[in-house]
Motif scaffolding. Structure first.
Motif, PDB file in Angstrom:
ATOM      1  N   VAL A   1       0.845  -1.202   0.000  1.00 59.74           N
ATOM      2  CA  VAL A   1       0.000   0.000   0.000  1.00 59.74           C
ATOM      3  C   VAL A   1       0.876   1.247   0.000  1.00 59.74           C
ATOM      4  O   VAL A   1       0.624   2.197  -0.742  1.00 59.74           O
ATOM      5  N   ARG A   2       1.922   1.244   0.825  1.00 56.96           N
ATOM      6  CA  ARG A   2       2.835   2.399   0.864  1.00 56.96           C
ATOM      7  C   ARG A   2       3.502   2.616  -0.492  1.00 56.96           C
ATOM      8  O   ARG A   2       3.649   3.750  -0.945  1.00 56.96           O
ATOM      9  N   GLU A   3       3.928   1.539  -1.126  1.00 58.39           N
ATOM     10  CA  GLU A   3       4.548   1.656  -2.454  1.00 58.39           C
ATOM     11  C   GLU A   3       3.572   2.253  -3.455  1.00 58.39           C
ATOM     12  O   GLU A   3       3.941   3.106  -4.264  1.00 58.39           O
ATOM     13  N   PHE A   4       2.308   1.824  -3.387  1.00 62.44           N
ATOM     14  CA  PHE A   4       1.289   2.350  -4.291  1.00 62.44           C
ATOM     15  C   PHE A   4       1.058   3.841  -4.060  1.00 62.44           C
ATOM     16  O   PHE A   4       0.988   4.621  -5.011  1.00 62.44           O
ATOM     17  N   THR A   5       0.960   4.248  -2.788  1.00 63.21           N
ATOM     18  CA  THR A   5       0.660   5.655  -2.513  1.00 63.21           C
ATOM     19  C   THR A   5       1.794   6.579  -2.955  1.00 63.21           C
ATOM     20  O   THR A   5       1.550   7.749  -3.227  1.00 63.21           O
ATOM     21  N   ARG A   6       2.999   6.060  -3.029  1.00 61.87           N
ATOM     22  CA  ARG A   6       4.115   6.877  -3.526  1.00 61.87           C
ATOM     23  C   ARG A   6       4.009   7.139  -5.031  1.00 61.87           C
ATOM     24  O   ARG A   6       4.568   8.108  -5.526  1.00 61.87           O
ATOM     25  N   LYS A   7       3.288   6.279  -5.730  1.00 59.62           N
ATOM     26  CA  LYS A   7       3.192   6.390  -7.188  1.00 59.62           C
ATOM     27  C   LYS A   7       2.070   7.315  -7.656  1.00 59.62           C
ATOM     28  O   LYS A   7       2.088   7.757  -8.799  1.00 59.62           O
ATOM     29  N   ILE A   8       1.093   7.598  -6.782  1.00 56.93           N
ATOM     30  CA  ILE A   8      -0.018   8.441  -7.220  1.00 56.93           C
ATOM     31  C   ILE A   8       0.373   9.920  -7.151  1.00 56.93           C
ATOM     32  O   ILE A   8       1.316  10.294  -6.456  1.00 56.93           O
ATOM     33  N   GLU A   9      -0.370  10.729  -7.870  1.00 54.29           N
ATOM     34  CA  GLU A   9      -0.113  12.169  -7.889  1.00 54.29           C
ATOM     35  C   GLU A   9      -0.205  12.737  -6.475  1.00 54.29           C
ATOM     36  O   GLU A   9      -1.124  12.414  -5.720  1.00 54.29           O
ATOM     37  N   GLN A  10       0.725  13.593  -6.120  1.00 55.29           N
ATOM     38  CA  GLN A  10       0.814  14.111  -4.756  1.00 55.29           C
ATOM     39  C   GLN A  10       0.138  15.479  -4.611  1.00 55.29           C
ATOM     40  O   GLN A  10       0.762  16.453  -4.209  1.00 55.29           O
ATOM     41  N   ASP A  11      -1.161  15.540  -4.913  1.00 57.67           N
ATOM     42  CA  ASP A  11      -1.882  16.781  -4.639  1.00 57.67           C
ATOM     43  C   ASP A  11      -2.482  16.710  -3.230  1.00 57.67           C
ATOM     44  O   ASP A  11      -2.362  15.700  -2.541  1.00 57.67           O
ATOM     45  N   ILE A  12      -3.115  17.762  -2.793  1.00 57.86           N
ATOM     46  CA  ILE A  12      -3.596  17.841  -1.413  1.00 57.86           C
ATOM     47  C   ILE A  12      -4.606  16.736  -1.092  1.00 57.86           C
ATOM     48  O   ILE A  12      -4.492  16.063  -0.059  1.00 57.86           O
ATOM     49  N   ALA A  13      -5.569  16.535  -1.956  1.00 57.15           N
ATOM     50  CA  ALA A  13      -6.599  15.521  -1.704  1.00 57.15           C
ATOM     51  C   ALA A  13      -5.998  14.120  -1.645  1.00 57.15           C
ATOM     52  O   ALA A  13      -6.322  13.333  -0.755  1.00 57.15           O
ATOM     53  N   ASN A  14      -5.123  13.818  -2.583  1.00 59.48           N
ATOM     54  CA  ASN A  14      -4.514  12.487  -2.607  1.00 59.48           C
ATOM     55  C   ASN A  14      -3.634  12.254  -1.391  1.00 59.48           C
ATOM     56  O   ASN A  14      -3.576  11.131  -0.878  1.00 59.48           O
TER      57      ASN A  14
END
Length: 60
Positions: free
Chosen positions: A6-19
């Protein structure tokens, strides 16, 4: 293992405020799933096992 993926996945998504806020919540929940599952497997009674498994499924 699940929390790590899960941590690896969250590093790959766009890093805007909502995400970022959503990613924080997902990371916290993923760790809780594993902890509750381990605790369920180490339970001394069937009732406690079912309780912990239900919590684990709810977190997932």
């Amino acid at each position: 293992m699940f929390a790590k993926r899960v941590r690896e996945f969250t590093r790959k998504i766009e890093q805007d405020i909502a995400n970022r806020e959503d990613a924080r919540q997902v990371v916290r929940s993923s760790g809780s799933v594993g902890a509750n599952y381990i605790e369920a497997n180490e339970s001394l009674s069937d009732k406690y096992f079912l309780h912990r498994i239900k919590i684990s499924r709810k977190e997932a």
